[in-house]
Design a protein around this motif. Structure first.
Motif, PDB file in Angstrom:
ATOM      1  N   ASN A  70       0.846  -1.189   0.000  1.00  0.00           N
ATOM      2  CA  ASN A  70       0.000   0.000   0.000  1.00  0.00           C
ATOM      3  C   ASN A  70       0.878   1.235   0.000  1.00  0.00           C
ATOM      4  OD1 ASN A  70      -2.330  -1.512   0.249  1.00  0.00           O
ATOM      5  ND2 ASN A  70      -2.221  -1.531   2.485  1.00  0.00           N
ATOM      6  N   THR A  71       0.442   2.246  -0.708  1.00  0.00           N
ATOM      7  CA  THR A  71       1.156   3.510  -0.660  1.00  0.00           C
ATOM      8  C   THR A  71       0.446   4.410   0.336  1.00  0.00           C
ATOM      9  OG1 THR A  71      -0.124   4.379  -2.486  1.00  0.00           O
ATOM     10  CG2 THR A  71       1.964   3.320  -3.035  1.00  0.00           C
ATOM     11  N   GLY A  72       1.085   5.414   0.754  1.00  0.00           N
ATOM     12  CA  GLY A  72       0.524   6.329   1.734  1.00  0.00           C
ATOM     13  C   GLY A  72       1.570   6.651   2.773  1.00  0.00           C
ATOM     14  N   ARG A  73       1.377   7.767   3.438  1.00  0.00           N
ATOM     15  CA  ARG A  73       2.341   8.217   4.427  1.00  0.00           C
ATOM     16  C   ARG A  73       2.247   7.347   5.681  1.00  0.00           C
ATOM     17  NH1 ARG A  73       2.661  11.555   8.800  1.00  0.00           N
ATOM     18  NH2 ARG A  73       4.569  12.757   8.968  1.00  0.00           N
ATOM     19  N   LYS A  74       3.367   6.821   6.078  1.00  0.00           N
ATOM     20  CA  LYS A  74       3.472   6.049   7.308  1.00  0.00           C
ATOM     21  C   LYS A  74       4.782   6.438   7.962  1.00  0.00           C
ATOM     22  CE  LYS A  74       3.077   1.369   9.125  1.00  0.00           C
ATOM     23  NZ  LYS A  74       2.094   1.603  10.173  1.00  0.00           N
ATOM     24  N   VAL A  75       4.745   6.680   9.241  1.00  0.00           N
ATOM     25  CA  VAL A  75       5.924   7.163   9.952  1.00  0.00           C
ATOM     26  C   VAL A  75       6.513   6.099  10.872  1.00  0.00           C
ATOM     27  CG1 VAL A  75       6.771   8.914  11.570  1.00  0.00           C
ATOM     28  CG2 VAL A  75       5.062   9.534   9.848  1.00  0.00           C
ATOM     29  N   PHE A  76       5.665   5.337  11.538  1.00  0.00           N
ATOM     30  CA  PHE A  76       6.124   4.370  12.526  1.00  0.00           C
ATOM     31  C   PHE A  76       5.808   2.952  12.064  1.00  0.00           C
ATOM     32  CE2 PHE A  76       4.941   8.281  14.762  1.00  0.00           C
ATOM     33  CZ  PHE A  76       6.193   8.631  15.246  1.00  0.00           C
ATOM     34  N   TYR A  77       6.708   2.026  12.376  1.00  0.00           N
ATOM     35  CA  TYR A  77       6.567   0.640  11.937  1.00  0.00           C
ATOM     36  C   TYR A  77       6.840  -0.300  13.097  1.00  0.00           C
ATOM     37  CZ  TYR A  77       6.878   2.806   7.376  1.00  0.00           C
ATOM     38  OH  TYR A  77       6.646   3.598   6.279  1.00  0.00           O
ATOM     39  N   ARG A  78       5.914  -1.181  13.364  1.00  0.00           N
ATOM     40  CA  ARG A  78       6.125  -2.239  14.351  1.00  0.00           C
ATOM     41  C   ARG A  78       6.932  -3.333  13.668  1.00  0.00           C
ATOM     42  NH1 ARG A  78       5.343   0.784  18.466  1.00  0.00           N
ATOM     43  NH2 ARG A  78       3.256   1.639  18.591  1.00  0.00           N
ATOM     44  N   GLN A  79       7.593  -4.159  14.457  1.00  0.00           N
ATOM     45  CA  GLN A  79       8.473  -5.173  13.880  1.00  0.00           C
ATOM     46  C   GLN A  79       7.753  -6.095  12.911  1.00  0.00           C
ATOM     47  OE1 GLN A  79      10.343  -7.745  16.730  1.00  0.00           O
ATOM     48  NE2 GLN A  79       8.487  -7.941  17.955  1.00  0.00           N
ATOM     49  N   ASP A  80       6.483  -6.387  13.131  1.00  0.00           N
ATOM     50  CA  ASP A  80       5.761  -7.269  12.217  1.00  0.00           C
ATOM     51  C   ASP A  80       5.291  -6.554  10.946  1.00  0.00           C
ATOM     52  OD1 ASP A  80       3.796  -5.777  13.496  1.00  0.00           O
ATOM     53  OD2 ASP A  80       2.402  -7.461  13.698  1.00  0.00           O
ATOM     54  N   GLU A  81       5.547  -5.248  10.843  1.00  0.00           N
ATOM     55  CA  GLU A  81       5.182  -4.482   9.653  1.00  0.00           C
ATOM     56  C   GLU A  81       6.359  -4.279   8.698  1.00  0.00           C
ATOM     57  OE1 GLU A  81       1.704  -1.500  11.004  1.00  0.00           O
ATOM     58  OE2 GLU A  81       3.682  -1.054  11.850  1.00  0.00           O
ATOM     59  N   LEU A  82       7.541  -4.731   9.091  1.00  0.00           N
ATOM     60  CA  LEU A  82       8.689  -4.571   8.207  1.00  0.00           C
ATOM     61  C   LEU A  82       8.502  -5.470   6.995  1.00  0.00           C
ATOM     62  CD1 LEU A  82      11.644  -4.419  10.764  1.00  0.00           C
ATOM     63  CD2 LEU A  82      10.297  -2.544   9.802  1.00  0.00           C
ATOM     64  N   MET A  83       8.854  -4.963   5.810  1.00  0.00           N
ATOM     65  CA  MET A  83       8.650  -5.672   4.541  1.00  0.00           C
ATOM     66  C   MET A  83       9.810  -6.627   4.299  1.00  0.00           C
ATOM     67  SD  MET A  83       7.078  -6.143   1.629  1.00  0.00           S
ATOM     68  CE  MET A  83       6.034  -4.791   1.190  1.00  0.00           C
ATOM     69  N   GLU A  84       9.519  -7.919   4.232  1.00  0.00           N
ATOM     70  CA  GLU A  84      10.554  -8.921   3.963  1.00  0.00           C
ATOM     71  C   GLU A  84      10.866  -8.907   2.473  1.00  0.00           C
ATOM     72  OE1 GLU A  84      13.439 -11.053   4.167  1.00  0.00           O
ATOM     73  OE2 GLU A  84      12.400 -11.289   6.077  1.00  0.00           O
ATOM     74  N   ILE A  85      12.118  -8.582   2.129  1.00  0.00           N
ATOM     75  CA  ILE A  85      12.525  -8.580   0.723  1.00  0.00           C
ATOM     76  C   ILE A  85      13.631  -9.601   0.474  1.00  0.00           C
ATOM     77  CG2 ILE A  85      11.758  -6.217   0.306  1.00  0.00           C
ATOM     78  CD1 ILE A  85      14.701  -5.333   0.417  1.00  0.00           C
ATOM     79  N   GLY A  86      13.966 -10.386   1.490  1.00  0.00           N
ATOM     80  CA  GLY A  86      14.976 -11.430   1.329  1.00  0.00           C
ATOM     81  C   GLY A  86      14.330 -12.757   0.979  1.00  0.00           C
ATOM     82  N   ARG A  87      15.157 -13.725   0.699  1.00  0.00           N
ATOM     83  CA  ARG A  87      14.684 -15.068   0.362  1.00  0.00           C
ATOM     84  C   ARG A  87      15.641 -16.084   0.970  1.00  0.00           C
ATOM     85  NH1 ARG A  87       9.710 -15.365  -1.703  1.00  0.00           N
ATOM     86  NH2 ARG A  87      10.211 -17.109  -3.016  1.00  0.00           N
ATOM     87  N   GLY A  88      15.105 -17.234   1.323  1.00  0.00           N
ATOM     88  CA  GLY A  88      15.954 -18.325   1.776  1.00  0.00           C
ATOM     89  C   GLY A  88      16.624 -18.059   3.103  1.00  0.00           C
ATOM     90  N   ARG A  89      17.938 -18.220   3.132  1.00  0.00           N
ATOM     91  CA  ARG A  89      18.709 -18.160   4.376  1.00  0.00           C
ATOM     92  C   ARG A  89      19.109 -16.751   4.782  1.00  0.00           C
ATOM     93  NH1 ARG A  89      21.164 -22.699   6.195  1.00  0.00           N
ATOM     94  NH2 ARG A  89      23.117 -21.601   6.460  1.00  0.00           N
ATOM     95  N   ILE A  90      18.687 -15.751   3.999  1.00  0.00           N
ATOM     96  CA  ILE A  90      18.979 -14.360   4.337  1.00  0.00           C
ATOM     97  C   ILE A  90      17.665 -13.602   4.422  1.00  0.00           C
ATOM     98  CG2 ILE A  90      20.174 -12.244   3.699  1.00  0.00           C
ATOM     99  CD1 ILE A  90      22.112 -13.927   2.045  1.00  0.00           C
ATOM    100  N   SER A  91      17.456 -12.939   5.540  1.00  0.00           N
ATOM    101  CA  SER A  91      16.276 -12.107   5.735  1.00  0.00           C
ATOM    102  C   SER A  91      16.693 -10.642   5.639  1.00  0.00           C
ATOM    103  CB  SER A  91      15.666 -12.379   7.114  1.00  0.00           C
ATOM    104  OG  SER A  91      14.672 -11.418   7.418  1.00  0.00           O
ATOM    105  N   TYR A  92      16.005  -9.904   4.770  1.00  0.00           N
ATOM    106  CA  TYR A  92      16.171  -8.452   4.685  1.00  0.00           C
ATOM    107  C   TYR A  92      14.813  -7.860   5.014  1.00  0.00           C
ATOM    108  CZ  TYR A  92      20.348  -9.386   1.830  1.00  0.00           C
ATOM    109  OH  TYR A  92      21.559  -9.825   1.364  1.00  0.00           O
ATOM    110  N   ARG A  93      14.668  -7.298   6.200  1.00  0.00           N
ATOM    111  CA  ARG A  93      13.403  -6.687   6.610  1.00  0.00           C
ATOM    112  C   ARG A  93      13.542  -5.182   6.479  1.00  0.00           C
ATOM    113  NH1 ARG A  93      12.886  -8.315  12.083  1.00  0.00           N
ATOM    114  NH2 ARG A  93      10.858  -7.314  12.053  1.00  0.00           N
ATOM    115  N   GLN A  94      12.798  -4.631   5.537  1.00  0.00           N
ATOM    116  CA  GLN A  94      12.911  -3.227   5.157  1.00  0.00           C
ATOM    117  C   GLN A  94      11.931  -2.354   5.939  1.00  0.00           C
ATOM    118  OE1 GLN A  94      13.204  -2.032   0.871  1.00  0.00           O
ATOM    119  NE2 GLN A  94      11.088  -1.431   1.278  1.00  0.00           N
ATOM    120  N   VAL A  95      12.415  -1.197   6.375  1.00  0.00           N
ATOM    121  CA  VAL A  95      11.552  -0.205   7.008  1.00  0.00           C
ATOM    122  C   VAL A  95      10.828   0.536   5.888  1.00  0.00           C
ATOM    123  CG1 VAL A  95      11.444   1.848   8.461  1.00  0.00           C
ATOM    124  CG2 VAL A  95      13.144   0.059   8.952  1.00  0.00           C
TER     125      VAL A  95
END
Length: 183
Positions: A70-95
């Motif tokens: 979703n697009t839109g202004r968001k300022v604060f992110y809880r840990q379960d809201e981080l966007m996972e962009i990694g795969r497999g054995r590497i996790s990249y959780r993006q703010v």
């Protein structure tokens, strides 16, 4: 954490660019069977492999995964809201999920023991830095290679070929930033 149907998203972007699987495979330097397996979610590509495919489109990892967000202004992110962009054995959780128009990409990264960003060294526009929070990470930048431990950090021009590898026996966690968002 958000989950993304990588295969459908890849197919959608490829088709939007008017490319066949064969054309994309040729641009990325891989087999068209690999593209087919990725699009059907039959394989879980490494981040390095996915990045090579996306570079052939061309689209950055952050922009790719933001297509489903979703697009839109968001300022604060809880840990379960981080966007996972990694795969497999590497996790990249993006703010943040949509980094279009943003100058900075911030990630919480986790490398499982033995995880590797890929044998083919990465390179892209921008700068990146990171601080190891837990574990050990072997970092290669150009001809330089070292092992970083908790509290150690790196900062380099991302155009230099680079690689990250967890050589320890426990997961390695770090916080990183990249500008502009390109990963």
């Amino acid at each position: 954490m958000q989950n993304v149907d990588l295969g459908s998203l890849l197919r959608r972007v490829r088709e939007a660019r008017g490319l066949s699987q064969r054309q994309l495979a040729k641009r990325a330097g891989i087999s068209n069977a690999t593209i087919s397996l990725m699009e059907s979610n039959a394989v879980n590509p490494s981040v390095g492999a996915l990045k090579r495919v996306l570079d052939a489109l061309p689209i950055g990892l952050a922009e790719f995964f933001a297509l489903e967000a979703n697009t839109g202004r968001k300022v604060f992110y809880r840990q379960d809201e981080l966007m996972e962009i990694g795969r497999g054995r590497i996790s990249y959780r993006q703010v943040g999920s949509d980094l279009r128009g943003r100058a900075l990409q911030m990630l919480s990264e986790r490398y499982q023991p033995g995880a590797d960003s890929g044998k083919v060294l990465l390179h892209h526009q921008g700068e990146e830095c990171g601080i190891v929070i837990r574990g050990e990470l072997e970092v290669t930048v150009g001809d330089d290679k070292t092992v970083l431990k908790p509290g150690d950090a790196y900062y380099f021009d991302s155009r230099e070929p680079h690689r990250f590898r967890n050589i320890g026996e426990t997961p390695c966690e770090l916080v990183t930033a990249c500008t502009p968002p390109s990963f």
